[in-house]
Design a protein around this motif. Sequence first.
Motif, short mmCIF file in Angstrom:
data_model
loop_
_atom_site.label_atom_id
_atom_site.label_comp_id
_atom_site.label_asym_id
_atom_site.label_seq_id
_atom_site.Cartn_x
_atom_site.Cartn_y
_atom_site.Cartn_z
N HIS A 1 -29.84 -6.72 -10.48
CA HIS A 1 -29.31 -6.46 -9.13
C HIS A 1 -27.88 -6.95 -9.13
N ARG A 2 -26.95 -6.07 -8.77
CA ARG A 2 -25.54 -6.44 -8.65
C ARG A 2 -25.32 -6.98 -7.24
N LEU A 3 -24.95 -8.24 -7.16
CA LEU A 3 -24.79 -8.90 -5.87
C LEU A 3 -23.52 -8.41 -5.16
N SER A 4 -23.66 -8.21 -3.86
CA SER A 4 -22.48 -7.92 -3.05
C SER A 4 -21.62 -9.19 -3.00
N ALA A 5 -20.37 -9.03 -2.60
CA ALA A 5 -19.49 -10.19 -2.46
C ALA A 5 -20.06 -11.18 -1.45
N ALA A 6 -20.61 -10.65 -0.37
CA ALA A 6 -21.20 -11.52 0.65
C ALA A 6 -22.42 -12.26 0.08
N ALA A 7 -23.23 -11.57 -0.72
CA ALA A 7 -24.41 -12.22 -1.30
C ALA A 7 -24.00 -13.37 -2.21
N ARG A 8 -22.93 -13.19 -2.97
CA ARG A 8 -22.45 -14.26 -3.84
C ARG A 8 -21.99 -15.46 -3.01
N ALA A 9 -21.30 -15.20 -1.91
CA ALA A 9 -20.81 -16.29 -1.05
C ALA A 9 -21.98 -17.02 -0.38
N PHE A 10 -22.94 -16.28 0.15
CA PHE A 10 -24.07 -16.91 0.82
C PHE A 10 -24.99 -17.62 -0.18
N LYS A 11 -25.15 -17.06 -1.38
CA LYS A 11 -25.95 -17.73 -2.40
C LYS A 11 -25.29 -19.06 -2.78
N ALA A 12 -23.97 -19.07 -2.91
CA ALA A 12 -23.27 -20.32 -3.22
C ALA A 12 -23.52 -21.37 -2.13
N PRO B 1 -42.15 -21.31 -6.78
CA PRO B 1 -42.68 -22.68 -6.76
C PRO B 1 -41.83 -23.63 -5.93
N THR B 2 -40.51 -23.36 -5.83
CA THR B 2 -39.62 -24.21 -5.04
C THR B 2 -38.54 -23.36 -4.38
N VAL B 3 -37.93 -23.92 -3.36
CA VAL B 3 -36.81 -23.27 -2.70
C VAL B 3 -35.67 -23.08 -3.69
N LEU B 4 -35.37 -24.09 -4.47
CA LEU B 4 -34.28 -24.00 -5.44
C LEU B 4 -34.51 -22.87 -6.43
N ASP B 5 -35.72 -22.71 -6.92
CA ASP B 5 -36.01 -21.63 -7.86
C ASP B 5 -35.76 -20.27 -7.21
N ALA B 6 -36.20 -20.08 -5.99
CA ALA B 6 -35.99 -18.80 -5.29
C ALA B 6 -34.51 -18.53 -5.09
N VAL B 7 -33.76 -19.54 -4.65
CA VAL B 7 -32.32 -19.36 -4.39
C VAL B 7 -31.57 -19.11 -5.69
N HIS B 8 -31.84 -19.91 -6.70
CA HIS B 8 -31.13 -19.80 -7.97
C HIS B 8 -31.42 -18.46 -8.66
N SER B 9 -32.67 -18.04 -8.66
CA SER B 9 -33.06 -16.85 -9.41
C SER B 9 -32.91 -15.55 -8.64
N ALA B 10 -33.09 -15.58 -7.32
CA ALA B 10 -33.10 -14.34 -6.55
C ALA B 10 -32.34 -14.42 -5.24
N GLY B 11 -31.55 -15.46 -5.03
CA GLY B 11 -30.88 -15.66 -3.74
C GLY B 11 -29.96 -14.53 -3.31
N ALA C 1 -26.67 -26.15 -0.26
CA ALA C 1 -27.66 -26.78 0.62
C ALA C 1 -28.85 -27.32 -0.17
N CYS C 2 -29.05 -26.80 -1.40
CA CYS C 2 -30.10 -27.32 -2.29
C CYS C 2 -29.61 -28.54 -3.06
N GLY C 3 -28.31 -28.85 -2.91
CA GLY C 3 -27.75 -29.97 -3.62
C GLY C 3 -27.19 -29.61 -4.99
N VAL C 4 -27.03 -28.31 -5.24
CA VAL C 4 -26.50 -27.84 -6.52
C VAL C 4 -25.06 -27.41 -6.33
N ALA C 5 -24.15 -28.00 -7.09
CA ALA C 5 -22.74 -27.62 -7.01
C ALA C 5 -22.48 -26.51 -8.03
N GLU C 6 -22.39 -25.29 -7.56
CA GLU C 6 -22.15 -24.14 -8.44
C GLU C 6 -20.66 -23.92 -8.60
N GLN C 7 -20.23 -23.70 -9.82
CA GLN C 7 -18.83 -23.37 -10.08
C GLN C 7 -18.55 -21.93 -9.67
#
Length: 166
Positions: free
Chosen positions: A120-131, A10-20, A136-142
């Motif tokens: 799905h176990r994220l690769s280290a790169a996937a975690r960095a790019f998802k962050a 439904p939104t870019v944020l939902d896709a990134v947060h849930s499956a980025g 870019a979505c305006g969400v500050a992830e810890q």
Amino acid sequence: MRYRLDVVAPTVLDAVHSAGGWIYDRVMAGWDVTVLVGSGDNVRPLEILGAATADLESVLEEWADRPHPQTVAVSADLFSRDERVRRGVVGALDQGATEVTLWGQALPAELDSSVDSVVHRLSAAARAFKAQALGACGVAEQGVAPVETFCCGMMASVAADLVPAS
């Protein structure tokens, strides 16, 4: 032939947060990943993950004519709200040729017997790019979690990146 993953959100944020992370890892594995979202959303976060984008409404109008991807990932909330999405998912599960993956808290009761919990176990790169994409979505992830959880139908997966959740 390249494998294709269509992500319906439904939104870019939902896709990134849930499956980025999964989106990024599939792109890096050579898949063609397209995220179908509303036309008004800023798609820059999805570009950070390497995904292409398409307007959800336009694709839903031509859904029957669109080539079937190997995997379709869908927000469970959108599945419940949009009859066209629901028909497409149920049809894909009935045909058995497309892996169907859903995310979200409210899994539709009609799919309970058709899907299993997977991670799905994220690769280290996937975690960095998802962050970065979340930023870019305006969400500050810890910190980005090391896994993303989904429900998946047709466990004869074309990729070994989704494994049963324990």
